[in-house]
Design a protein around this motif. Structure first.
Motif, PDB file in Angstrom:
ATOM      1  N   ASP A 160     -17.534  28.090 -51.840  1.00 40.70           N
ATOM      2  CA  ASP A 160     -17.050  26.808 -52.400  1.00 40.70           C
ATOM      3  C   ASP A 160     -16.593  27.305 -53.595  1.00 40.70           C
ATOM      4  O   ASP A 160     -15.264  26.461 -54.130  1.00 40.70           O
ATOM      5  CB  ASP A 160     -18.358  26.151 -52.796  1.00 40.70           C
ATOM      6  CG  ASP A 160     -18.201  24.541 -53.117  1.00 40.70           C
ATOM      7  OD1 ASP A 160     -17.257  23.903 -52.595  1.00 40.70           O
ATOM      8  OD2 ASP A 160     -18.476  24.360 -54.607  1.00 40.70           O
ATOM      9  N   ILE A 161     -16.738  28.215 -54.281  1.00 47.11           N
ATOM     10  CA  ILE A 161     -15.824  28.524 -55.526  1.00 47.11           C
ATOM     11  C   ILE A 161     -14.630  29.289 -55.430  1.00 47.11           C
ATOM     12  O   ILE A 161     -13.673  29.307 -55.879  1.00 47.11           O
ATOM     13  CB  ILE A 161     -16.791  29.622 -56.318  1.00 47.11           C
ATOM     14  CG1 ILE A 161     -18.260  28.907 -57.024  1.00 47.11           C
ATOM     15  CG2 ILE A 161     -16.240  29.986 -57.673  1.00 47.11           C
ATOM     16  CD1 ILE A 161     -19.257  29.638 -57.514  1.00 47.11           C
ATOM     17  N   LEU A 162     -14.682  30.405 -54.270  1.00 47.42           N
ATOM     18  CA  LEU A 162     -13.482  31.221 -54.067  1.00 47.42           C
ATOM     19  C   LEU A 162     -12.529  30.592 -53.257  1.00 47.42           C
ATOM     20  O   LEU A 162     -11.413  30.955 -53.412  1.00 47.42           O
ATOM     21  CB  LEU A 162     -14.095  32.716 -53.713  1.00 47.42           C
ATOM     22  CG  LEU A 162     -14.896  33.127 -54.798  1.00 47.42           C
ATOM     23  CD1 LEU A 162     -15.458  34.464 -54.392  1.00 47.42           C
ATOM     24  CD2 LEU A 162     -14.000  33.343 -56.455  1.00 47.42           C
ATOM     25  N   THR A 163     -12.848  30.287 -52.132  1.00 46.00           N
ATOM     26  CA  THR A 163     -11.870  29.724 -51.143  1.00 46.00           C
ATOM     27  C   THR A 163     -10.786  28.773 -51.482  1.00 46.00           C
ATOM     28  O   THR A 163      -9.547  28.982 -51.197  1.00 46.00           O
ATOM     29  CB  THR A 163     -12.621  29.148 -50.042  1.00 46.00           C
ATOM     30  OG1 THR A 163     -13.306  30.090 -49.332  1.00 46.00           O
ATOM     31  CG2 THR A 163     -11.735  28.776 -48.948  1.00 46.00           C
ATOM     32  N   PRO A 164     -11.134  27.595 -52.374  1.00 39.82           N
ATOM     33  CA  PRO A 164      -9.891  26.929 -53.081  1.00 39.82           C
ATOM     34  C   PRO A 164      -9.127  27.674 -53.576  1.00 39.82           C
ATOM     35  O   PRO A 164      -7.728  27.156 -54.067  1.00 39.82           O
ATOM     36  CB  PRO A 164     -10.827  25.930 -53.684  1.00 39.82           C
ATOM     37  CG  PRO A 164     -12.055  25.755 -53.108  1.00 39.82           C
ATOM     38  CD  PRO A 164     -12.400  27.297 -52.799  1.00 39.82           C
ATOM     39  N   GLU A 165      -9.435  29.037 -54.338  1.00 38.09           N
ATOM     40  CA  GLU A 165      -8.421  29.632 -55.004  1.00 38.09           C
ATOM     41  C   GLU A 165      -7.654  30.732 -54.086  1.00 38.09           C
ATOM     42  O   GLU A 165      -7.043  31.759 -54.581  1.00 38.09           O
ATOM     43  CB  GLU A 165      -9.067  30.247 -56.130  1.00 38.09           C
ATOM     44  CG  GLU A 165      -9.959  29.444 -56.909  1.00 38.09           C
ATOM     45  CD  GLU A 165      -9.106  28.289 -57.552  1.00 38.09           C
ATOM     46  OE1 GLU A 165      -7.957  28.362 -57.840  1.00 38.09           O
ATOM     47  OE2 GLU A 165      -9.576  27.277 -57.700  1.00 38.09           O
ATOM     48  N   ASN A 166      -7.838  30.728 -52.742  1.00 29.37           N
ATOM     49  CA  ASN A 166      -7.282  31.642 -51.681  1.00 29.37           C
ATOM     50  C   ASN A 166      -7.714  32.874 -52.093  1.00 29.37           C
ATOM     51  O   ASN A 166      -6.975  33.983 -52.063  1.00 29.37           O
ATOM     52  CB  ASN A 166      -5.987  31.523 -51.642  1.00 29.37           C
ATOM     53  CG  ASN A 166      -5.498  30.226 -51.124  1.00 29.37           C
ATOM     54  OD1 ASN A 166      -5.926  29.822 -50.335  1.00 29.37           O
ATOM     55  ND2 ASN A 166      -4.373  29.713 -51.905  1.00 29.37           N
ATOM     56  N   VAL A 167      -9.218  33.243 -52.552  1.00 29.73           N
ATOM     57  CA  VAL A 167      -9.827  34.625 -53.034  1.00 29.73           C
ATOM     58  C   VAL A 167     -10.606  34.894 -51.851  1.00 29.73           C
ATOM     59  O   VAL A 167     -11.721  34.286 -51.672  1.00 29.73           O
ATOM     60  CB  VAL A 167     -10.318  34.484 -54.448  1.00 29.73           C
ATOM     61  CG1 VAL A 167     -11.102  35.640 -54.486  1.00 29.73           C
ATOM     62  CG2 VAL A 167      -9.439  34.074 -55.215  1.00 29.73           C
ATOM     63  N   GLU A 168     -10.219  36.001 -51.367  1.00 32.25           N
ATOM     64  CA  GLU A 168     -11.387  36.638 -50.064  1.00 32.25           C
ATOM     65  C   GLU A 168     -12.426  37.369 -51.128  1.00 32.25           C
ATOM     66  O   GLU A 168     -12.342  37.870 -52.152  1.00 32.25           O
ATOM     67  CB  GLU A 168     -10.602  37.467 -49.502  1.00 32.25           C
ATOM     68  CG  GLU A 168      -9.637  37.077 -48.250  1.00 32.25           C
ATOM     69  CD  GLU A 168      -9.044  38.060 -47.445  1.00 32.25           C
ATOM     70  OE1 GLU A 168      -9.853  38.853 -46.967  1.00 32.25           O
ATOM     71  OE2 GLU A 168      -7.854  37.985 -47.248  1.00 32.25           O
ATOM     72  N   PHE A 169     -13.471  37.265 -50.503  1.00 34.61           N
ATOM     73  CA  PHE A 169     -14.639  38.071 -51.063  1.00 34.61           C
ATOM     74  C   PHE A 169     -15.651  38.605 -49.934  1.00 34.61           C
ATOM     75  O   PHE A 169     -15.603  38.325 -48.611  1.00 34.61           O
ATOM     76  CB  PHE A 169     -15.751  36.955 -51.856  1.00 34.61           C
ATOM     77  CG  PHE A 169     -16.406  35.975 -51.038  1.00 34.61           C
ATOM     78  CD1 PHE A 169     -17.801  36.157 -50.764  1.00 34.61           C
ATOM     79  CD2 PHE A 169     -15.787  34.748 -50.673  1.00 34.61           C
ATOM     80  CE1 PHE A 169     -18.407  35.126 -49.783  1.00 34.61           C
ATOM     81  CE2 PHE A 169     -16.451  33.739 -50.039  1.00 34.61           C
ATOM     82  CZ  PHE A 169     -17.709  34.051 -49.507  1.00 34.61           C
ATOM     83  N   GLU A 170     -16.346  39.720 -50.301  1.00 40.03           N
ATOM     84  CA  GLU A 170     -17.212  40.532 -49.617  1.00 40.03           C
ATOM     85  C   GLU A 170     -18.585  40.401 -50.137  1.00 40.03           C
ATOM     86  O   GLU A 170     -18.859  40.787 -51.208  1.00 40.03           O
ATOM     87  CB  GLU A 170     -16.816  42.055 -49.517  1.00 40.03           C
ATOM     88  CG  GLU A 170     -17.435  42.666 -48.391  1.00 40.03           C
ATOM     89  CD  GLU A 170     -16.925  44.295 -48.495  1.00 40.03           C
ATOM     90  OE1 GLU A 170     -15.943  44.166 -47.508  1.00 40.03           O
ATOM     91  OE2 GLU A 170     -17.524  44.898 -49.133  1.00 40.03           O
ATOM     92  N   LEU A 171     -19.643  39.853 -49.322  1.00 44.35           N
ATOM     93  CA  LEU A 171     -20.970  39.790 -49.725  1.00 44.35           C
ATOM     94  C   LEU A 171     -21.980  40.872 -48.949  1.00 44.35           C
ATOM     95  O   LEU A 171     -21.707  40.803 -47.827  1.00 44.35           O
ATOM     96  CB  LEU A 171     -21.736  38.377 -49.551  1.00 44.35           C
ATOM     97  CG  LEU A 171     -22.930  38.071 -50.082  1.00 44.35           C
ATOM     98  CD1 LEU A 171     -22.993  38.289 -51.750  1.00 44.35           C
ATOM     99  CD2 LEU A 171     -23.532  36.703 -49.637  1.00 44.35           C
ATOM    100  N   ASP A 172     -22.428  41.562 -49.848  1.00 47.19           N
ATOM    101  CA  ASP A 172     -23.157  42.723 -48.966  1.00 47.19           C
ATOM    102  C   ASP A 172     -24.285  42.329 -48.161  1.00 47.19           C
ATOM    103  O   ASP A 172     -24.832  41.220 -48.563  1.00 47.19           O
ATOM    104  CB  ASP A 172     -23.608  43.632 -50.172  1.00 47.19           C
ATOM    105  CG  ASP A 172     -24.178  44.919 -49.767  1.00 47.19           C
ATOM    106  OD1 ASP A 172     -25.330  44.930 -49.303  1.00 47.19           O
ATOM    107  OD2 ASP A 172     -23.521  45.863 -49.591  1.00 47.19           O
TER     108      ASP A 172
END
Length: 561
Positions: free
Chosen positions: A304-316
């Motif tokens: 919800d926080i990162l996808t609107p900014e087109n930011v990929e993330f990786e959660l361990d």
């Protein structure tokens, strides 16, 4: 040991790609013109064609057009061949208009336009730029001499671009282009870089969310970026233009991460300085509305926080199934990530990658820094003893016993946003209509100026303190406590673990700071630093500052015991 550095600076209009809409006079029926605007480059298949003496060699170097050709990205591929005089009877033409999601025309500025041509170069390409009222701003012919070609012509505040392929370098050839970029990729190598420092930093317990920084100065001939030149390229520097950093130690090349322009300073002796931040620095400028959360999966909240900014993330995987219960006030997205990381015990890391990674602080030693790599001048300091850590857990409950007046104000006609200092549930409004309601704010539409009253319920924050302390105190020690009271995503089920993590961190009382010879050390690694006296300090590398223009020397800060 040989070290070099390189920076790839995206000197382009950062919003042009998202606002660009394409129309083309001719394109193969299996090709989509929008693909030339893709962020990732197209790999153009080397297929056989009927182009004389070119399209169908008998050496097996070309492949047949696939049956499912529409599933492949082709970009722009003309349907007509150039004639014997190299021109087209019907020149391929691309029209790009710029407007946002609402359909509102948007202005853009760039130092030119970069194309990636395929198979055969065009001989002459004409570009016209148009302003808001349709007036012609610039009209220029270009003669490409390489497949990645920059049409170098600075134009500001254009709303439409028309590209016409007038002729090809050879007769009877298709025109092909796989990408278009409204600007240019500047390659800053050792020959141009005059100074470059990279700061990579983490907090092992997410007490803060540090911002990684890149400070790069480079030589520019002909005063291209002169600050006082009213028509110079300096005017085209934009917030969030991308800078990707690389270093090479001997033959090992390492990508050091992606950074975003924060500020560019004027030239002195033809030197331009760029100050850039990582994605955490970008997110520090973006507002997040927060909310109330009840067993919300961590991955969902990050999305919800990162996808609107087109930011990929990786959660361990260590955080699979972990949920969050609590509250986030309106604030920056950086602050929201810090609250999440502290609650679950995650390191937040953007170094040497293009994504944001969340993982537990490592427990295994992965680096050993020997005395031979240490440069004279290391400083060892010792932090004060911390004997107790207190973490305040928060539990939010909606109190529905009585409807309360949440806000009273006088508004003019129009939409207005009312924000709340603590979470609420709006149930009714007088003097206006509710457009949107949220635990942290409410948007109302006022049709007649006057008093507007919002009513509803509030949340009660039940606070409980969880403690980890040294028992018994060492002889002669003085009790000293650290506390965290504002971690609003730490509920009673997470508070004790959070207190233990923080207590253990404060027991790492020694800090070693100093320069070492170039290597592959990274912030967040668990490492040991050896000294000539045979003593070893083991802990977390919290900061790495690399002088990329000064031989790649690294200044590390390690906290341990």
């Amino acid at each position: 040991m040989k070290t070099t550095c390189e920076f790839r600076f995206g000197f382009w209009d950062v919003t042009a790609r998202g606002d660009a809409h394409f129309a083309v006079s001719q394109n193969q029926d299996y090709a989509r013109i929008e693909d030339i605007n893709a962020e990732d480059p197209i790999v153009f298949p080397n297929v056989a064609t009927l182009e004389p003496d070119f399209g169908f060699p008998l050496d097996g170097s070309k492949e047949w057009l696939p049956d499912n050709a529409r599933l492949t990205q082709w970009g722009w591929w003309s349907t007509d061949l150039s004639g014997g005089d190299l021109t087209f009877s019907n020149p391929p033409t691309l029209t790009v208009t710029f407007y946002n999601e609402d359909g509102t025309p948007t202005p853009h500025s760039s130092a030119g336009i970069t194309f990636t041509f395929v198979a055969t170069l065009p001989k002459t390409v004409n570009i016209k730029w148009y302003g808001y009222d349709g007036g012609l701003l610039a009209d220029k012919d270009f003669t490409p001499d390489r497949f990645d070609y920059f049409c170098d012509w600075q134009v500001e505040d254009y709303y439409k671009v028309v590209v016409t392929v007038k002729s090809m370098k050879y007769a009877h050839r298709f025109f092909r282009a796989s990408s278009i970029l409204f600007g240019v990729l500047e390659i800053l190598d050792d020959a141009r870089v005059t100074s470059a420092n990279l700061t990579e930093e983490i907090s092992p317990v997410a007490l803060t969310l540090p911002i990684n920084k890149a400070e790069v100065s480079f030589y520019t001939p002909n005063s291209r970026f002169a600050l006082l030149d009213p028509a110079g390229a300096y005017r085209l520097f934009q917030w969030k233009q991308e800078l990707t950093a690389y270093k090479t130690v001997d033959s090992t090349r390492t990508m050091l991460g992606k950074y975003y322009l924060q500020e560019a300073t004027g030239t002195v002796d033809a030197v331009t300085a760029l100050s850039c931040v990582d994605m955490i620095g970008v997110l520090d400028t973006v507002e997040y509305k927060g909310g109330i959360y009840e067993k919300t999966p961590v991955s969902d909240l990050l999305d919800d926080i990162l996808t609107p900014e087109n930011v990929e993330f990786e959660l361990d995987k260590a955080f699979d199934g972990v949920t969050l219960t609590g509250y986030l006030a309106i604030g920056s997205k950086r602050t929201a990530l810090q609250q999440i990381a502290f609650a679950i015990g995650a390191v937040v890391d953007t170094a040497r990658t293009e994504i944001v990674r969340f993982y537990p602080a490592p427990s295994e030693i992965t680096k050993t820094i020997t005395p031979e790599r240490k440069i004279v001048g290391h400083k060892i300091t010792m932090e004060a003893l911390v004997t107790q850590v207190d973490i305040t857990a928060h539990q939010y409950t909606l109190i529905t016993d009585e409807v309360k007046e949440l806000n009273k104000a006088t508004f003019e006609v129009g939409e207005h946003t009312v924000t709340f200092s603590s979470p609420v549930s709006v149930t009714s409004v007088s003097g206006a209509a509710i457009v949107e309601k949220h635990p942290n704010y409410c948007i109302v539409n006022v049709t007649k100026a006057g008093e507007v009253i919002l009513s509803g319920y509030g949340y009660e924050d039940t606070k409980t303190v969880y403690t980890v302390k040294t028992e018994p105190l060492p002889a002669g020690a003085k009790a000293s406590a650290k506390s965290v009271t504002s971690a609003t995503l730490v509920d009673p089920g997470k508070a004790q673990d959070a207190a233990r993590r923080l207590y253990d961190y404060y027991q790492l009382r020694y800090t070693d700071e100093g320069q070492i010879l170039p290597g592959q050390e990274q912030a967040a690694e668990r490492a040991e630093v050896s000294s000539l006296g045979g003593r070893t300090l083991t802990g977390y590398i919290q900061r790495v500052v690399t002088d990329l223009s000064g031989g790649g020397l690294e200044t590390i800060t390690l906290r341990g015991r």
